[in-house]
Design a protein around this motif. Structure first.
Motif, PDB file in Angstrom:
ATOM      1  N   VAL A  32      -6.709  -4.512   8.115  1.00 26.63           N
ATOM      2  CA  VAL A  32      -5.042  -3.914   8.583  1.00 26.63           C
ATOM      3  C   VAL A  32      -5.348  -2.464   8.768  1.00 26.63           C
ATOM      4  CG1 VAL A  32      -2.878  -4.022   7.416  1.00 26.63           C
ATOM      5  CG2 VAL A  32      -4.145  -5.294   7.580  1.00 26.63           C
ATOM      6  N   ALA A  33      -4.543  -1.768   9.969  1.00 28.14           N
ATOM      7  CA  ALA A  33      -4.019  -0.490  10.280  1.00 28.14           C
ATOM      8  C   ALA A  33      -3.397   0.787   8.650  1.00 28.14           C
ATOM      9  CB  ALA A  33      -3.925   0.378  11.399  1.00 28.14           C
ATOM     10  N   LEU A  34      -4.027   0.537   7.260  1.00 28.12           N
ATOM     11  CA  LEU A  34      -3.436   0.893   6.805  1.00 28.12           C
ATOM     12  C   LEU A  34      -3.066   2.732   6.712  1.00 28.12           C
ATOM     13  CD1 LEU A  34      -5.385  -0.508   3.348  1.00 28.12           C
ATOM     14  CD2 LEU A  34      -3.017  -1.497   4.631  1.00 28.12           C
ATOM     15  N   PRO A  35      -1.926   3.308   6.512  1.00 27.66           N
ATOM     16  CA  PRO A  35      -1.078   4.499   6.547  1.00 27.66           C
ATOM     17  C   PRO A  35      -1.793   5.432   5.263  1.00 27.66           C
ATOM     18  CG  PRO A  35       0.517   3.741   5.497  1.00 27.66           C
ATOM     19  CD  PRO A  35      -0.832   1.964   5.835  1.00 27.66           C
ATOM     20  N   LEU A  55       7.028  10.205  -3.265  1.00 28.91           N
ATOM     21  CA  LEU A  55       7.044   8.928  -3.515  1.00 28.91           C
ATOM     22  C   LEU A  55       7.731   8.766  -5.297  1.00 28.91           C
ATOM     23  CD1 LEU A  55       4.623   7.101  -1.480  1.00 28.91           C
ATOM     24  CD2 LEU A  55       7.091   6.780  -1.043  1.00 28.91           C
ATOM     25  N   PRO A  56       6.371   9.712  -6.177  1.00 28.07           N
ATOM     26  CA  PRO A  56       6.509   8.808  -7.567  1.00 28.07           C
ATOM     27  C   PRO A  56       7.522   9.788  -7.817  1.00 28.07           C
ATOM     28  CG  PRO A  56       3.858  10.324  -7.197  1.00 28.07           C
ATOM     29  CD  PRO A  56       5.275  10.226  -5.271  1.00 28.07           C
ATOM     30  N   ALA A  57       7.880  11.246  -6.773  1.00 26.02           N
ATOM     31  CA  ALA A  57       9.377  11.771  -7.789  1.00 26.02           C
ATOM     32  C   ALA A  57      10.273  11.154  -7.530  1.00 26.02           C
ATOM     33  CB  ALA A  57       9.218  13.060  -7.061  1.00 26.02           C
ATOM     34  N   GLY A  58      10.199  10.639  -6.482  1.00 21.65           N
ATOM     35  CA  GLY A  58      11.118   9.792  -6.228  1.00 21.65           C
ATOM     36  C   GLY A  58      11.921   7.923  -7.015  1.00 21.65           C
ATOM     37  N   ALA A  59      10.511   7.853  -7.638  1.00 22.89           N
ATOM     38  CA  ALA A  59      10.815   7.100  -7.936  1.00 22.89           C
ATOM     39  C   ALA A  59      11.277   6.736  -9.643  1.00 22.89           C
ATOM     40  CB  ALA A  59       9.651   6.579  -8.486  1.00 22.89           C
ATOM     41  N   TRP A  63       0.572  -1.471   0.492  1.00 23.39           N
ATOM     42  CA  TRP A  63       0.130   0.339  -0.111  1.00 23.39           C
ATOM     43  C   TRP A  63       1.472   1.244   0.120  1.00 23.39           C
ATOM     44  CZ3 TRP A  63      -5.230   1.120   0.340  1.00 23.39           C
ATOM     45  CH2 TRP A  63      -5.869   2.592   0.524  1.00 23.39           C
ATOM     46  N   ALA A  64       2.287   0.999   1.109  1.00 20.87           N
ATOM     47  CA  ALA A  64       2.411   2.479   1.151  1.00 20.87           C
ATOM     48  C   ALA A  64       3.688   2.550  -0.149  1.00 20.87           C
ATOM     49  CB  ALA A  64       3.522   2.383   2.686  1.00 20.87           C
ATOM     50  N   MET A  65       4.199   1.964  -0.881  1.00 20.08           N
ATOM     51  CA  MET A  65       4.958   1.628  -2.395  1.00 20.08           C
ATOM     52  C   MET A  65       4.267   1.739  -3.416  1.00 20.08           C
ATOM     53  SD  MET A  65       7.830   1.948  -1.258  1.00 20.08           S
ATOM     54  CE  MET A  65       8.816   1.554  -2.779  1.00 20.08           C
ATOM     55  N   LEU A  66       2.638   2.297  -3.758  1.00 17.87           N
ATOM     56  CA  LEU A  66       2.127   2.194  -4.591  1.00 17.87           C
ATOM     57  C   LEU A  66       2.412   2.959  -5.571  1.00 17.87           C
ATOM     58  CD1 LEU A  66      -1.407  -0.025  -4.139  1.00 17.87           C
ATOM     59  CD2 LEU A  66       0.086  -0.254  -5.884  1.00 17.87           C
ATOM     60  N   ALA A 122      -6.568   9.408  -4.338  1.00 25.50           N
ATOM     61  CA  ALA A 122      -7.366   7.852  -4.745  1.00 25.50           C
ATOM     62  C   ALA A 122      -7.166   6.727  -2.917  1.00 25.50           C
ATOM     63  CB  ALA A 122      -7.397   7.713  -5.917  1.00 25.50           C
ATOM     64  N   LEU A 123      -6.049   6.822  -2.922  1.00 29.46           N
ATOM     65  CA  LEU A 123      -5.547   5.628  -1.861  1.00 29.46           C
ATOM     66  C   LEU A 123      -6.269   6.329  -0.400  1.00 29.46           C
ATOM     67  CD1 LEU A 123      -2.330   4.013  -2.798  1.00 29.46           C
ATOM     68  CD2 LEU A 123      -4.668   3.122  -3.311  1.00 29.46           C
ATOM     69  N   ASN A 124      -5.859   7.562  -0.142  1.00 28.42           N
ATOM     70  CA  ASN A 124      -6.097   8.560   0.805  1.00 28.42           C
ATOM     71  C   ASN A 124      -7.766   8.612   1.045  1.00 28.42           C
ATOM     72  OD1 ASN A 124      -3.701   9.046   2.256  1.00 28.42           O
ATOM     73  ND2 ASN A 124      -3.482  10.961   0.786  1.00 28.42           N
ATOM     74  N   ALA A 125      -8.056   8.664  -0.865  1.00 31.05           N
ATOM     75  CA  ALA A 125      -9.421   8.367  -0.619  1.00 31.05           C
ATOM     76  C   ALA A 125     -10.320   7.084   0.256  1.00 31.05           C
ATOM     77  CB  ALA A 125     -10.882   9.052  -1.537  1.00 31.05           C
ATOM     78  N   VAL A 126      -9.962   5.945   0.040  1.00 24.27           N
ATOM     79  CA  VAL A 126     -10.500   5.091  -0.120  1.00 24.27           C
ATOM     80  C   VAL A 126      -9.633   4.111   1.507  1.00 24.27           C
ATOM     81  CG1 VAL A 126     -11.686   4.353  -1.879  1.00 24.27           C
ATOM     82  CG2 VAL A 126      -9.244   3.467  -1.355  1.00 24.27           C
ATOM     83  N   GLU A 127      -8.870   4.585   2.490  1.00 23.80           N
ATOM     84  CA  GLU A 127      -7.780   3.994   3.546  1.00 23.80           C
ATOM     85  C   GLU A 127      -9.350   3.254   4.523  1.00 23.80           C
ATOM     86  OE1 GLU A 127      -6.411   4.156   6.869  1.00 23.80           O
ATOM     87  OE2 GLU A 127      -7.958   5.671   6.680  1.00 23.80           O
ATOM     88  N   ALA A 128     -10.108   3.923   4.739  1.00 31.08           N
ATOM     89  CA  ALA A 128     -10.952   3.721   5.850  1.00 31.08           C
ATOM     90  C   ALA A 128     -11.629   2.870   5.415  1.00 31.08           C
ATOM     91  CB  ALA A 128     -11.661   4.466   6.472  1.00 31.08           C
ATOM     92  N   SER A 129     -12.215   2.657   4.050  1.00 30.66           N
ATOM     93  CA  SER A 129     -12.669   0.790   3.746  1.00 30.66           C
ATOM     94  C   SER A 129     -11.671   0.492   3.185  1.00 30.66           C
ATOM     95  CB  SER A 129     -13.393   1.675   2.513  1.00 30.66           C
ATOM     96  OG  SER A 129     -13.481   2.903   2.324  1.00 30.66           O
TER      97      SER A 129
END
Ligand code: CTP
Ligand code: K
Ligand code: MG
Length: 181
Positions: free
Chosen positions: A81-84, A94-98, A12-15, A67-74
């Motif tokens: 699992v408590a996703l960040p 994250l994307p700029a570093g990639a 999740w954190a690396m997506l 988008a991940l932030n928006a669906v994190e709770a669900s």
């Protein structure tokens, strides 16, 4: 932390760092970042690193993070699992570093005489991970420490090369990429 939880958090954190490379393949083309310039007779980066690919890669990763932030709770409920969630600075880091890691690898490939598209085992699979993690750490050290525990980092370093090999093989089979690595 259980194995399932560790793997779920790592992926999740690396997506937002996984998507840019693939988006760049789809969106790439146009002016190369190095403008065709050479250094000691070799291209600085090569035609495989373009402004459009880089910009679209960063945009795709950042939008995925939103988008991940928006669906994190669900998603957290669903997986148990408590996703960040991603702070704003991390959505960019994250994307700029990639993309930066991928560019740094091409710089290294050209300096070591490798032509565009040549494989550089190890570097090809982890370049973007190292720089994505580094920039995320610099952007939000406290957040980074909470999310990327040692076990999560181990999963990232082990699982990412496998994912990278599989997605690139698929992109190659679909004719989207010139080489399977
Ligand atoms: N791409 C891009 N801009 C980037 C990264 C990738 O436009 N910053 C596009 C290019 O069309 C590139 C393709 O995605 O050819 C595949 O990316 P990659 O495998 O990283 O590049 P290569 O062409 O293999 O070049 P290099 O040897 O420098 O990695
Ligand atoms: K690459
Ligand atoms: Mg390549």
């Amino acid at each position: 932390m259980g194995v399932f939880e560790t793997v779920a958090i790592a992926l999740w954190a690396m997506l937002p760092a996984y998507v840019p490379n693939n988006a760049a393949v789809l969106a790439g083309g146009g002016r190369p970042i190095d403008g065709g310039r050479t250094w000691n007779g070799r291209r600085i980066l090569g035609d495989g690193k373009t402004w459009r690919g880089t910009a679209m890669g960063i945009l795709a990763g950042a939008l995925l993070g939103v988008a991940l932030n928006a669906v994190e709770a669900s998603a957290s409920d669903l997986l148990g699992v408590a996703l960040p969630t991603f702070p704003a600075a991390v959505l960019l880091a994250l994307p700029a570093g990639a993309m930066l890691g991928d560019i740094a690898a091409s710089f290294l490939k050209r300096r070591t005489g490798r032509q565009r598209g040549a494989a550089f085992p190890g570097v090809d699979q982890l370049d973007f991970v190292v720089f994505a993690l580094l920039l995320a750490f610099l952007a939000a050290p406290d957040w980074f420490g909470e999310v990327f525990t040692l076990s999560v980092l181990v999963v990232v370093v082990v699982v990412t090369p496998l994912l990278h090999l599989v997605t690139n093989a698929i992109a190659y089979a679909l004719g989207l990429k010139d080489e399977p690595w």
